[in-house]
Design a protein around this motif. Structure first.
Motif: not given
Length: 148
Positions: A106, A139, A143
């Protein structure tokens, strides 16, 4: 008891003890093989837990590894996402051991005021080649990283 009955008793006891030892050895070997297979299943195929890069527990070496992977794939990730990233700063990641390693990273894609995130799934082969497998866009910070 005669000598022949003593010999017969000895042979019978010997074979009985030897058979018990062989059964015990077989059970022990099956237990070892089963345990190693269970350990192998835990190591191969499943995703690890998510590691946050902001918690102060991750080494600089590990942070540099993850950032380096993102730097290598940034142009391909931008093509896949169909947009340019102002930055690509990792915030968390998980791995999956396959024929190489899948990384689920991420990353923040905006500047300091823009909290836009993507999750990039990339593959690093045992030979060191790094490729983008897929990407999730739009995102949020909240998330979770999940398998995709």
């Amino acid at each position: 008891m005669t000598t022949s009955s003593n010999e017969s008793l000895f042979r019978s006891s010997f074979y009985h003890i030897t058979a018990n030892k062989l059964v015990l050895l077989g059970v022990l070997l099956l237990g070892i093989i089963g345990a190693s297979m269970a350990a192998e299943k835990k190591r191969m195929g499943g995703m690890t837990g998510v590691t946050s890069l902001d918690n102060g527990l991750v080494s600089d070496e590990e942070k540099n590894l993850i950032q380096g992977l993102l730097d290598k794939v940034k142009p391909d990730a931008e093509l896949e996402a169909r947009r340019k990233f102002e930055e690509l700063t990792p915030v968390a990641y998980a791995t999956q051991l396959v024929n190489g390693v899948n990384y689920f990273i991420k990353a923040n894609t905006g500047g300091t005021g823009d909290k836009r995130y993507v999750v990039i799934r990339l593959h690093k082969s045992f030979g060191g080649d790094v490729t983008v497998h897929s990407i999730q866009v739009d995102k949020t910070e909240a998330d979770p990283i999940t398998y995709f």
